[in-house]
Design a protein around this motif. Structure first.
Motif, short mmCIF file in Angstrom:
data_model
loop_
_atom_site.label_atom_id
_atom_site.label_comp_id
_atom_site.label_asym_id
_atom_site.label_seq_id
_atom_site.Cartn_x
_atom_site.Cartn_y
_atom_site.Cartn_z
N ALA A 1 1.00 -1.28 -0.09
CA ALA A 1 0.06 -0.14 0.05
C ALA A 1 0.84 1.39 0.06
O ALA A 1 2.03 1.13 0.67
N ARG B 1 -8.39 6.53 2.20
CA ARG B 1 -9.58 5.83 2.23
C ARG B 1 -10.53 6.16 2.76
O ARG B 1 -11.73 6.42 2.59
N MET C 1 -8.22 3.08 -4.34
CA MET C 1 -7.37 4.01 -3.90
C MET C 1 -7.57 5.66 -4.28
O MET C 1 -8.16 5.50 -5.54
N GLY D 1 -1.41 2.12 -8.89
CA GLY D 1 -2.94 2.30 -9.20
C GLY D 1 -3.32 2.16 -10.84
O GLY D 1 -2.49 2.44 -11.64
N ASP E 1 -6.55 -0.06 -6.71
CA ASP E 1 -5.06 -0.46 -5.86
C ASP E 1 -4.41 -1.53 -6.18
O ASP E 1 -5.06 -2.78 -5.91
N LYS F 1 -3.89 -4.37 -3.84
CA LYS F 1 -4.96 -5.42 -3.46
C LYS F 1 -5.24 -6.27 -4.80
O LYS F 1 -6.08 -7.11 -4.32
#
Length: 252
Positions: A137, A172, A190, A217, A236, A239
């Protein structure tokens, strides 16, 4: 008629006229950016359908492109192509057709959750320069690069010359608050923008957001362009990285 109703009617008209808007989320261009006048982002590609520019994308392997699922969901793979090694819409660059378009089963067309797709090219681009993916992240406030041919203002037109901006990542929690009642900001998304000044917009969809030198992203959706109230929303990478790796391994 209230402002919200007028906006909804306009979106429905545009949806049936050109098919570029899905519900309340619109295809995302660069607002408040500058023109890219030399080839310094060789991993950036354009996605075309029937010869017409639709979205951006990035080379993650010499025969594979990363983009947004909503950029390919309604299109015939046989009529898709990518254009690499070019920064101007008038220049075809290196062209490849698409062999496979892989979209995860988790993708939700309505909410744009898990908005990611991997395109396997018909043949490799030997000279391709690929972008490394961000597997963790990104910290809030990190300044990230976004590039694309999208609109330079809301309700504008696509930009002939590739554009670039740097925008900070928004938490977020803050983004969820801003989009309350409009759209869900999930764990797979994101947000980033410089409110009212710099933002992605229509036409930038599928293009990369680069943070700390890696792609973190994918331009996904948002309300309007460059609005103070609404940051742009990105898929994102950290993820959805598992899906990307799996798709690439299938066609190693």
């Amino acid at each position: 008629m209230c402002q919200f109703s007028r906006q909804l009617v306009l979106q429905l008209i545009l949806y049936f006229a050109i098919g570029h808007i899905y519900g309340k989320q619109v295809f995302k261009s660069i607002v408040g950016g500058g023109a890219v006048i030399q080839q310094k982002y060789p991993y950036y590609v354009r996605l075309h359908y029937r010869g017409e520019f639709k979205c951006g994308g990035s080379l993650v392997r010499n025969n594979a492109v990363l983009t947004a699922a909503h950029c390919v969901e309604d299109f015939s793979v046989e009529e898709l192509s990518i254009h690499a090694d070019t920064i101007n819409l008038d220049d075809n660059g290196v062209v490849r057709t698409i062999k496979y378009a892989l979209v995860p089963k988790e993708y939700d067309k309505e909410t744009k959750n898990y908005d990611v797709a991997v395109l396997i090219l018909s043949s490799a681009i030997p000279s391709a320069s690929v972008i490394t993916l961000h597997k963790t992240a990104v910290a809030v406030g990190t300044s990230c690069l976004v590039i694309g041919h999208g609109y330079t203002k809301e309700n504008g037109v696509v930009s002939n010359q590739l554009q670039e901006i740097h925008v900070p990542v928004v938490s977020r929690k803050v983004c969820q608050h801003k989009y309350r009642g409009i759209g869900a900001i999930t764990q797979y998304m994101m947000c980033a923008s410089e409110p009212g000044r710099k933002d992605s917009c229509s036409g930038d969809s599928g293009g990369p957001m680069i943070c700390n030198g890696k792609q973190a992203g994918i331009v996904s959706w948002g309300m309007g362009c460059g609005r103070v109230e609404y940051p742009s929303v990105y898929t994102d990478i950290s993820k959805v990285h598992g899906f990307i790796e799996h798709a690439l391994k299938l066609y190693a």
